[in-house]
Design an enzyme around this catalytic site. Structure first.
Site, PDB file in Angstrom:
ATOM      1  N   GLU A  21      -1.698  -4.862 -21.618  1.00 22.66           N
ATOM      2  CA  GLU A  21      -0.733  -5.148 -22.332  1.00 22.66           C
ATOM      3  C   GLU A  21      -1.010  -5.812 -23.709  1.00 22.66           C
ATOM      4  O   GLU A  21      -1.641  -6.847 -23.795  1.00 22.66           O
ATOM      5  CB  GLU A  21       0.292  -6.238 -21.505  1.00 22.66           C
ATOM      6  CG  GLU A  21       0.646  -5.719 -20.239  1.00 22.66           C
ATOM      7  CD  GLU A  21       1.949  -6.462 -19.789  1.00 22.66           C
ATOM      8  OE1 GLU A  21       3.016  -6.953 -20.594  1.00 22.66           O
ATOM      9  OE2 GLU A  21       1.955  -6.509 -18.735  1.00 22.66           O
ATOM     10  N   CYS A  68       3.875 -11.310 -29.052  1.00 20.06           N
ATOM     11  CA  CYS A  68       3.678 -10.037 -29.185  1.00 20.06           C
ATOM     12  C   CYS A  68       4.858  -9.235 -29.420  1.00 20.06           C
ATOM     13  O   CYS A  68       4.770  -8.166 -30.308  1.00 20.06           O
ATOM     14  CB  CYS A  68       2.983  -9.383 -27.940  1.00 20.06           C
ATOM     15  SG  CYS A  68       4.067  -9.533 -26.370  1.00 20.06           S
TER      16      CYS A  68
HETATM   17  P1  NAD Z   1      -7.541 -11.665 -27.514  1.00 26.71           P
HETATM   18  O1  NAD Z   1      -7.574 -10.339 -27.070  1.00 26.71           O
HETATM   19  O2  NAD Z   1      -8.323 -12.263 -28.500  1.00 26.71           O
HETATM   20  O3  NAD Z   1      -7.920 -12.458 -25.918  1.00 26.71           O
HETATM   21  C1  NAD Z   1      -7.055 -12.451 -24.582  1.00 26.71           C
HETATM   22  C2  NAD Z   1      -7.885 -12.748 -23.546  1.00 26.71           C
HETATM   23  O4  NAD Z   1      -9.117 -11.870 -23.611  1.00 26.71           O
HETATM   24  C3  NAD Z   1      -8.493 -14.283 -23.751  1.00 26.71           C
HETATM   25  O5  NAD Z   1      -8.398 -14.731 -22.406  1.00 26.71           O
HETATM   26  C4  NAD Z   1     -10.034 -13.655 -24.122  1.00 26.71           C
HETATM   27  O6  NAD Z   1     -10.882 -14.699 -23.733  1.00 26.71           O
HETATM   28  C5  NAD Z   1     -10.187 -12.602 -23.288  1.00 26.71           C
HETATM   29  N1  NAD Z   1     -11.200 -11.779 -23.937  1.00 26.71           N
HETATM   30  C6  NAD Z   1     -11.991 -11.627 -25.227  1.00 26.71           C
HETATM   31  N2  NAD Z   1     -12.863 -10.962 -25.240  1.00 26.71           N
HETATM   32  C7  NAD Z   1     -13.156 -10.299 -23.977  1.00 26.71           C
HETATM   33  C8  NAD Z   1     -14.085  -9.426 -23.195  1.00 26.71           C
HETATM   34  N3  NAD Z   1     -15.154  -8.861 -24.165  1.00 26.71           N
HETATM   35  N4  NAD Z   1     -13.962  -9.038 -22.065  1.00 26.71           N
HETATM   36  C9  NAD Z   1     -12.967  -9.485 -21.317  1.00 26.71           C
HETATM   37  N5  NAD Z   1     -12.162 -10.512 -21.835  1.00 26.71           N
HETATM   38  C10 NAD Z   1     -12.228 -11.152 -23.129  1.00 26.71           C
HETATM   39  O7  NAD Z   1      -5.857 -12.187 -27.578  1.00 26.71           O
HETATM   40  P2  NAD Z   1      -5.160 -13.592 -27.906  1.00 26.71           P
HETATM   41  O8  NAD Z   1      -5.480 -13.873 -29.512  1.00 26.71           O
HETATM   42  O9  NAD Z   1      -5.551 -14.768 -26.998  1.00 26.71           O
HETATM   43  O10 NAD Z   1      -3.762 -13.072 -28.023  1.00 26.71           O
HETATM   44  C11 NAD Z   1      -2.953 -12.660 -28.639  1.00 26.71           C
HETATM   45  C12 NAD Z   1      -2.746 -11.035 -28.662  1.00 26.71           C
HETATM   46  O11 NAD Z   1      -2.108 -10.673 -27.544  1.00 26.71           O
HETATM   47  C13 NAD Z   1      -1.992 -10.337 -29.673  1.00 26.71           C
HETATM   48  O12 NAD Z   1      -2.461  -9.096 -30.266  1.00 26.71           O
HETATM   49  C14 NAD Z   1      -0.697 -10.262 -28.820  1.00 26.71           C
HETATM   50  O13 NAD Z   1       0.402  -9.099 -29.455  1.00 26.71           O
HETATM   51  C15 NAD Z   1      -1.221  -9.773 -27.574  1.00 26.71           C
HETATM   52  N6  NAD Z   1      -0.114 -10.124 -26.530  1.00 26.71           N
HETATM   53  C16 NAD Z   1       0.572  -9.137 -25.901  1.00 26.71           C
HETATM   54  C17 NAD Z   1       1.457  -9.178 -25.152  1.00 26.71           C
HETATM   55  C18 NAD Z   1       2.344  -8.129 -24.355  1.00 26.71           C
HETATM   56  O14 NAD Z   1       2.621  -8.120 -23.238  1.00 26.71           O
HETATM   57  N7  NAD Z   1       1.985  -6.822 -24.702  1.00 26.71           N
HETATM   58  C19 NAD Z   1       1.781 -10.466 -24.801  1.00 26.71           C
HETATM   59  C20 NAD Z   1       1.213 -11.616 -25.401  1.00 26.71           C
HETATM   60  C21 NAD Z   1       0.369 -11.113 -26.578  1.00 26.71           C
END
Ligand code: NAD
Length: 584
Positions: free
Chosen positions: A209, A243
């Site tokens: 997501e 999001c």
């Molecule tokens: P992010 O992608 O930077 O991080 C999300 C998670 O992924 C964190 O726990 C991070 O440590 C982990 N991560 C980072 N690199 C990784 C890798 N290489 N392998 C595995 N895990 C890894 O996102 P964020 O800044 O924490 O959150 C904001 C984003 O999330 C925005 O783009 C937002 O739109 C999205 N979001 C989407 C939804 C939805 O339901 N569609 C809900 C909430 C947030």
């Protein structure tokens, strides 16, 4: 140990010791699917929900101090977390678990999304390895300890805080992991997709997501007071760090000046500050890095003379003042700006279809908002917009579990929708086919025809009086049925079409490299050998655009059918009657 920082005043809230590579290894070795009967698992999840509620004060305090959540946001977040746990506990499918599930969550819903993913995995009897975002390990730790206290075995639920690039990568790149639930940015989802393709069993599910470029259209018949309230909530609540948040507002020319004046006035009374105070509407953004990125975007717009309004911010902490930026259309937005920045465009009523096309052309499809009093227009727009969650005459944030199953399409996510009827199936063991040999040798047929999509099916979901909540499932683009062999491909296509979907039979010597570029498919069915399965995974992972699955067994509903949700405030009335006749 590392300090965890309060974004409101930059003081330390607590400390976290990130997991090491050895901890990951130990956790993987210790992980045991939760083999208690479904009723027992449900009871523990319901107990955990009770414990969350009993500990509301502590959870609110951590949410405010670690994640910068306002009190109303913290209340909504706790409610959502509890709703997820109870909803999944009440809907456990009679199927075996996938095995070991890695759950990776973002900081913006550090309790709700974190608990939602985990409880889905646990409800189905998986062992869950939980990796919270770097910024929010404290609330994650409290949540996990409450789940353990409620009776979830430690071997079934382990917390592994740490960096995404290290701990997250390790937990999505180990063959002992059977599936991944991820919420976060689209770029990270792509990275995880590639990591999984190299190491996990081909066909291991990735539920992703991701982000969005969410639009709202306000036409000349909208009630301005209600539209402005919706815009303020959609764009600026939680400092725009949802999001689902509104990123690009389209105002019909005829009413744009009036609505903008009212919107600026409404912004003037927003109160920024420490979200622990009840009079505060909006807190800080999550950290200095996020703030710098958002400010750079605003600076550029200012240099181009496009800032329509900017609010000042408190001195300490990582605050960004809510800002309005003028754009010609959503095409001007190059990426998701994850903060309190609203882009505004104007449109002429005769260009409605053009802006719908522009919105769809972003490739994202998370939320969409519409304010209009014309029923035909609601139908017209809802039929054309590609977004997982559409909201009419209300704000476009704050989906409620069970009423508004949530999740996007295209670049915004894979589905199935969280908090909806099709979610848990993805956490269960795939219904595996017999081995390739059963299906005979491969033949050299070229891609065959597509089935006729089944009719969309709409169900009404429960919700409050005055709101209509409808979930529609309709055929996704065709699934590529690769057999192996004509018999298997035919039977794959038959299953897909039987579920209301569409299929292309492409068995035999189909050139795998074509998979990297072939357009208009929703995934690949392959019931053959694992080596070819891995080649398919690698090729799919190289693709630009939406994440497509390899399906190694029977397809589940949510891979054949796309889910869309439309929520309408049915009490909406009024509007600008003077303009009702003067549309063109
Ligand atoms: P992010 O992608 O930077 O991080 C999300 C998670 O992924 C964190 O726990 C991070 O440590 C982990 N991560 C980072 N690199 C990784 C890798 N290489 N392998 C595995 N895990 C890894 O996102 P964020 O800044 O924490 O959150 C904001 C984003 O999330 C925005 O783009 C937002 O739109 C999205 N979001 C989407 C939804 C939805 O339901 N569609 C809900 C909430 C947030």
């Amino acid at each position: 140990a590392e300090d965890v920082i309060n974004p409101s005043d930059l003081t330390a809230v607590g400390q976290v010791t990130p997991a090491s590579a050895a901890d990951v290894e130990q956790a993987l070795a210790a992980a045991q699917p939760w083999d208690a009967p479904a009723a027992e698992r449900a009871a523990a999840l319901n107990k955990a929900a009770d414990l969350y509620e009993e500990n509301f004060g502590e959870l609110f305090a951590i949410l405010a101090r670690e994640a910068g959540k306002s009190i109303p946001d913290a209340v909504a977040e706790l409610r959502e977390a509890v709703d997820f746990m109870r909803y999944y506990a009440a809907n456990i499918p009679p199927a075996a678990p996938a095995g070991v599930f890695t759950c990776i969550s973002p900081w913006n819903f550090p309790l709700a999304i974190f608990s939602g993913q985990i409880s889905a995995g646990l409800a189905c009897g998986n062992a869950v390895l939980a990796k919270p975002a770097e910024q929010t390990p404290l609330i994650a730790h409290r949540a996990i300890s409450l789940m353990h206290e409620a009776g979830v075995p430690r071997s079934a639920l382990q917390l592994l805080p740490g960096q995404g690039s290290k701990i997250g990568a390790a937990l999505t790149g180990d063959a002992r992991v059977d599936g991944v639930a991820f919420t976060g940015s689209t770029a990270t989802a792509m990275r995880i997709r590639s990591t999984m393709a190299e190491t996990l069993r081909p066909g291991a599910p990735l539920i992703a997501e991701t982000g969005g470029l969410n639009a709202m259209i306000v036409d000349s018949t909208a009630l301005p007071e209600q539209a402005v309230q919706s815009i303020i909530e959609s764009a600026f609540q939680s400092a725009g760090q949802r999001c689902s948040a509104l990123r690009c507002l389209y105002l019909q020319d005829d009413v744009a000046d009036g609505v903008l004046t009212m919107l600026k006035g409404a912004m003037d009374v927003l109160n920024l500050g420490d979200p622990w105070h009840l009079n505060v509407d909006s807190g800080p953004v999550i950290d200095a890095g996020a703030r710098a990125g958002i400010l750079a975007h605003i600076d550029q717009a200012r240099a181009e003379g496009r800032v329509l309004k900017e609010m000042s911010t408190p001195q300490a902490g990582t605050f960004v003042g809510p800002t309005l930026i003028s754009v010609t259309g959503i095409g001007d937005l190059e990426q998701e700006i994850f903060g309190p920045v609203l882009h505004v465009a104007r449109f002429k009523s005769q260009d409605l279809d053009k802006i719908i096309n522009d919105i769809n052309a972003t490739g994202y499809g998370l939320t969409f908002g519409l304010h209009t009093r014309i029923d035909d227009r609601v139908q017209h727009v809802c039929d054309r917009i590609h977004a997982g969650n559409i909201y009419v005459n209300r704000n476009q944030i704050g989906a409620i579990v069970g009423s508004q199953p949530f999740g996007g399409e295209g670049l915004s996510g894979t589905g199935p929708k969280a908090g909806g009827p099709n979610y848990l199936a993805r956490f269960c063991a795939p219904d595996r086919q017999t081995s390739a040999e059963t299906w005979g040798t491969t033949t050299a047929d070229l891609p065959g025809e597509t089935g006729v999509p089944g009719r969309p099916i709409t169900t009404s979901l429960p919700g409050p009086t005055g709101e209509s909540n409808r979930l529609t499932t309709s055929a996704r683009p065709p699934l590529l049925c690769m057999g192996p062999g004509a018999t298997a491909a035919a039977s794959q296509a038959k299953e897909v079409i039987g579920m209301g979907g569409t299929a292309i039979e492409a068995h035999g010597m189909f050139d795998l490299h074509r998979l990297e570029f072939i357009q208009g498919i929703a995934g690949v069915l392959w019931w053959g050998d694992e080596d070819t399965g891995r080649e398919i995974e690698r090729t799919l992972a190289k693709r630009q655009g939406p994440i497509l699955p390899l399906i190694p067994g029977h397809p589940d509903r949510a891979r054949v059918l796309a889910e869309r949700h439309v929520c309408v405030d049915t009490t909406a009335a009024g509007g600008n009657a003077a303009l009702l006749g003067g549309e063109s």
